[in-house]
Design an enzyme around this catalytic site. Structure first.
Site, PDB file in Angstrom:
ATOM      1  CB  THR A 125     -12.151  47.687  69.637  1.00 55.18           C
ATOM      2  OG1 THR A 125     -11.271  48.527  69.980  1.00 55.18           O
ATOM      3  CG2 THR A 125     -11.990  48.310  67.910  1.00 55.18           C
ATOM      4  CG  ASP A 126      -9.929  50.557  74.115  1.00 56.59           C
ATOM      5  OD1 ASP A 126      -9.822  49.872  72.972  1.00 56.59           O
ATOM      6  OD2 ASP A 126      -9.550  50.259  75.683  1.00 56.59           O
ATOM      7  CD  GLU A 127      -7.071  49.332  69.162  1.00 57.69           C
ATOM      8  OE1 GLU A 127      -6.511  49.585  67.995  1.00 57.69           O
ATOM      9  OE2 GLU A 127      -6.900  48.365  69.020  1.00 57.69           O
ATOM     10  CE1 TYR A 153     -10.344  45.973  64.362  1.00 60.70           C
ATOM     11  CE2 TYR A 153      -8.937  47.352  65.873  1.00 60.70           C
ATOM     12  CZ  TYR A 153     -10.136  46.346  65.911  1.00 60.70           C
ATOM     13  OH  TYR A 153     -10.478  45.844  66.787  1.00 60.70           O
ATOM     14  CE  LYS A 157     -14.820  46.232  64.923  1.00 64.07           C
ATOM     15  NZ  LYS A 157     -15.913  45.026  65.268  1.00 64.07           N
TER      16      LYS A 157
END
Length: 330
Positions: A125-127, A153, A157
């Site tokens: 994810t880009d998060e 979260y 990741k």
């Protein structure tokens, strides 16, 4: 080739399998899913009529079970969609995110190394990049950006990504990682913004919007994301990270108002609530690497994609109702 697709009964995995099973009748696809609260067997049950599809219920946290199915099935490709993904849930219970997203990924990596997998692909994810300032539209997430996580979260990741890349460097396991912007489309569990807003608007319920709704996300249709994943798995260079985006930055408030307008609902349904702790301000993907190197090109413009998505949920209101009433768990 024989694919293991973990988390295939979730939102993105479901759409991936619905596309790939039909697109590649000469390849075999095994879906492994633990069917936790957001994994819905009915999403993929129609694929049982295809000779190149098989479903296995199981948990990637169970290393002995993971080893067993690798030994029995002789996979060529592993694509790991399996993850706990909801930020709010990670704030309430970080442990399950570490267990599934990091330790579960390590179990898959160890089995992939043991059984000589040709490609291990990690869905990220880009998060993991943190966030960007709202007033710097020139700044975009690039693959070599520093990892600066904001939630349990995104930290889980990022931890999984680092393990995947470490297995490439230490053991020579042929891995790739993709980091994608926010997905939208059919089959998304209604805890996420777009299906949540649609569901509440259809029932004339108040729609909670964090803070002032000014947080910006870069949106990509789930089909475009999955086409990008397919390109990376088949043509990507081992050891590389690829960003996948479609250059559609929208504020959360814009998304909500777009949905309300399409459903002919009043903005009076909007209810601003206290902001989420550590809420990232802006995500924006630079996807030039996958575009130039692998020829990726997003096919959906946001206006058409969001209308199609809204209409899918309207026309599949029973799917939403089954989740609300928990019938889907049966």
């Amino acid at each position: 080739m024989k694919f293991l697709v973990t988390g295939g009964a979730g939102f993105i995995g479901t759409n991936f399998l619905q596309y790939m099973v039909r697109e590649y009748p000469g390849d075999d696809f095994v879906c492994l899913d633990a069917l936790t609260y957001s994994g819905i067997y009915q999403n993929i049950s129609n694929l049982n009529s295809f000779n190149n599809f098989k479903f296995i219920k199981g948990d990637i946290r169970d290393k002995d079970f993971v080893d067993k199915i690798f030994n029995e099935e002789n996979f060529d490709i592993v694509i790991n969609f399996a993850a706990e993904t909801h930020v709010d849930n990670s704030i309430k219970n970080p442990n399950i995110f570490a267990e599934t997203n990091i330790l579960g990924t390590i179990n898959l990596l160890n089995a992939s190394k043991k059984y000589g997998i040709e490609r291990f692909h990690q869905i990220s994810t880009d998060e993991v990049y943190g966030d960007l300032p709202l007033d710097r539209k020139d700044l975009l997430f690039k693959e070599d950006n520093r990892i600066i996580t904001s939630s349990p979260y995104s930290a889980s990741k990022a931890g999984a990504d680092m393990q995947v890349l470490a297995y490439y460097r230490t053991y020579g396991l042929p891995v790739t990682v993709s980091r994608c912007s926010n997905n939208y489309g059919p089959y998304q569990f209604p805890e996420k913004l777009i299906p949540l807003v649609i569901s509440k608007a259809l029932n004339n319920e108040k729609i909670p919007v964090y803070g002032t709704g000014c947080n910006v996300r870069d949106w990509i249709h789930v089909h475009d994301h999955n086409v990008g994943v397919d390109l990376i798995v088949r043509k990507g260079v081992a050891g590389n990270v690829y960003n996948i985006g479609s250059h559609n930055e929208k504020t959360n408030l814009e998304i909500v108002r777009t949905i309300l307008k399409h459903l002919n609902k009043s903005d009076n349904l909007i209810e601003f609530v206290s902001d989420r702790p550590g809420h990232d301000r802006r995500y924006a993907i630079d996807s030039s690497k996958i575009e130039k190197q692998l020829g990726f090109n997003a096919s959906y413009n946001f206006e058409d994609g969001i209308k199609e998505t809204i209409d899918w949920y309207v026309n599949n209101s029973e799917w939403l109702d089954n989740i609300k009433t928990l019938k889907y768990k049966n």
